[in-house]
Design a protein around this motif. Structure first.
Motif, short mmCIF file in Angstrom:
data_model
loop_
_atom_site.label_atom_id
_atom_site.label_comp_id
_atom_site.label_asym_id
_atom_site.label_seq_id
_atom_site.Cartn_x
_atom_site.Cartn_y
_atom_site.Cartn_z
N ARG B 62 0.84 -1.20 0.00
CA ARG B 62 0.00 0.00 0.00
C ARG B 62 0.88 1.26 0.00
O ARG B 62 0.66 2.19 -0.75
CB ARG B 62 -0.87 -0.01 1.25
N LEU B 66 1.31 4.19 -2.98
CA LEU B 66 1.00 5.59 -2.70
C LEU B 66 2.18 6.48 -3.07
O LEU B 66 2.02 7.55 -3.67
CB LEU B 66 0.68 5.76 -1.20
N VAL B 110 -1.73 8.60 5.62
CA VAL B 110 -1.45 9.20 4.32
C VAL B 110 -0.92 10.63 4.45
O VAL B 110 0.07 10.98 3.80
CB VAL B 110 -2.70 9.14 3.41
N GLU B 114 2.71 11.66 3.01
CA GLU B 114 2.91 12.73 2.03
C GLU B 114 3.87 13.79 2.58
O GLU B 114 4.68 14.34 1.84
CB GLU B 114 1.56 13.36 1.66
#
Lengths: 204, 259
Positions: B62, B66, B110, B114
């Protein structure tokens, strides 16, 4: 914007900027760099990335191939297992912990079992390297409380014990062996009452 | 039960048996990365390496996907080095629950990912940057000319600034139209260039790309009445103008190649 603490943390400021300004404008940059001048360069650098990402939002999404995923997974496992090895290397064994507190297994059982009795056999399995992880929550808390250790150190000691178990008596027909079993099996096989077993298995 | 999706919720992060069942049923990819990350941490003492490996695999795949989607291919090695580095940071954090990332990824995976990716990209950009004496001048260093006098004194703009205002450079952003000279040389309407793609592919300096995006937003180089490219980027006006001039020339050369 976040309330400005006396010493704002870089992570907090930049994360707040990221959330507040997904597509930073000139006004955003000026406001945030004035408010946090010590992070001005970082704010601008992150803004540049955010604007680059915004510009690509309508482009087709690229996916990594299976080889890249497999290599990444392999590296991830290395990190996790290396961390575990470090934890074990840096740990004390249960015997050392007991010795430093002038305790033995019966004394440990008495301390842990002040409210609800715990069988010495369960503790003997733990200390002797005959118990696999994980252990029950109440048991873990009780041992850590009495020995005054963290759960990290508990499990490091458990790994050490498993790696070098104290074997049973030698037999004429075979070398001595140590068979590790689960915490639950050790508790159920003990001489504790049903209610004591339910307690230490966190079932009540 | 999640009412919006009718999917079964994930097990408690300390529920070994629950996660074992979920892994056997192939449910791991359905769960939020925060949950898988927390389970990997909370079950880290479990000696069942099979479950640990399954959790690690689900999180690894995952995370890598991403990151890969976010990193442009215009970086060295196609961006793979950056992706690999940040991917490893996630698992280092999983192994250190008391660290800032060890806590942060549990709460909001997330956004944290980021954020770390932006850090890595920004670091690489700094290391790749060719020293540019003009571009490296920061606001606040001594400047010369009427511009400084007007700015410092807060007086009415002198002749130079009035001339600039007449050019439209100092116009309020809302009044500034797209610069038609930008696409001078385009011989037909159908020959349009995606300026954003051009910037990614041909302008390596992230500060210059940002400057040009602000320029496309209609922000003036310098202004005493509103925001400006110079103030936003902490550079002086001449640097801002030089950067835009360079990019426009490069863009026109590209258009010329396609004409």
């Amino acid at each position: 914007m976040i309330d400005r603490p006396q010493t704002p943390d870089r992570d907090e400021v930049l994360l707040a900027f990221q959330e507040a300004c997904p597509r930073p404008t000139a006004r955003d940059l000026i406001d945030w760099t004035r408010r946090y001048p010590q992070f001005a360069e970082d704010i601008r650098a992150h803004a540049a990335v955010a604007r680059d990402w915004d510009a690509r939002r309508d482009l087709p999404v690229e996916e990594p191939d299976e080889t890249l995923l497999a290599r990444a997974y392999s590296r991830a496992l290395n990190v996790l297992y290396q961390a575990e090895a470090t934890r074990v290397d840096n740990g004390d064994c249960f015997q050392d912990m007991l010795a430093s507190r002038n305790m033995d297994v019966p004394a440990l059982a008495r301390e842990i079992g002040r409210d609800v009795r715990i069988s010495r056999s369960v503790l003997a399995d733990l200390v002797g390297g005959r118990m696999r992880a994980p252990v029950g929550r109440r048991f873990l808390d009780a041992v850590c409380r009495v020995l005054r250790i963290t759960c990290e150190r508990f499990y490091a000691a458990l790994d050490l014990a498993l790696a070098a178990p104290r074997v049973g008596l030698a037999r004429s027909d075979a070398a001595p062996t140590a068979n590790a079993r689960s915490y639950e099996d050790a508790v159920r096989a003990s001489d504790m009452s049903d209610s004591e077993i339910r307690y230490w298995l966190d079932e009540d | 039960m999640d009412a919006s999706t009718s999917e079964e919720p994930p097990p408690d992060t300390t529920d070994f048996a629950g996660w074992k069942r979920a892994a056997e049923q192939g449910l791991l990819p359905r769960f939020r990365p925060e949950t898988i990350f927390a389970a990997l941490q909370d079950l880290r003492f479990n000696t069942d390496s099979g479950l640990r490996n399954e959790l690690a695999r689900a999180l690894s795949n995952r995370t890598y996907r991403l990151l890969w989607r976010r990193v442009g291919r215009n970086h060295p090695n196609g961006g793979q080095d950056i992706v690999d580095r940040v991917h490893l940071q996630v698992f280092e954090a999983a192994a250190r629950p008391d660290s800032a990332d060890g806590r942060g990824f549990r709460q909001a995976f997330v956004p944290r990912l980021e954020y770390r990716l932006k850090d890595a990209i920004a670091k690489e950009a700094r290391e790749r940057r060719i020293p540019d004496e003009e571009g490296a001048r920061l606001q606040g260093k001594p400047q010369h000319g009427a511009r400084q006098t007007a700015d410092a004194a807060g007086t009415d703009p002198g002749p130079e600034e009035e001339a600039e205002a007449a050019d439209g450079e100092d116009a309020l952003p809302s009044k500034r139209a797209w610069d038609p000279t930008l696409l001078d040389g385009v011989c037909a309407a159908e020959q349009q260039i995606d300026v954003d793609r051009f910037l990614q592919a041909h302008i390596a300096d992230d500060r210059k790309r940002l400057a040009f995006r602000l320029f496309m937003d209609g922000v003036p180089f310098k202004s005493t009445r509103s925001e400006s490219i110079a103030e936003a980027l902490g550079i002086d006006e001449s640097t801002a103008r030089q950067w835009i001039k360079e990019i426009k020339a490069h863009l026109k050369a590209q258009i010329g190649d396609l004409a």
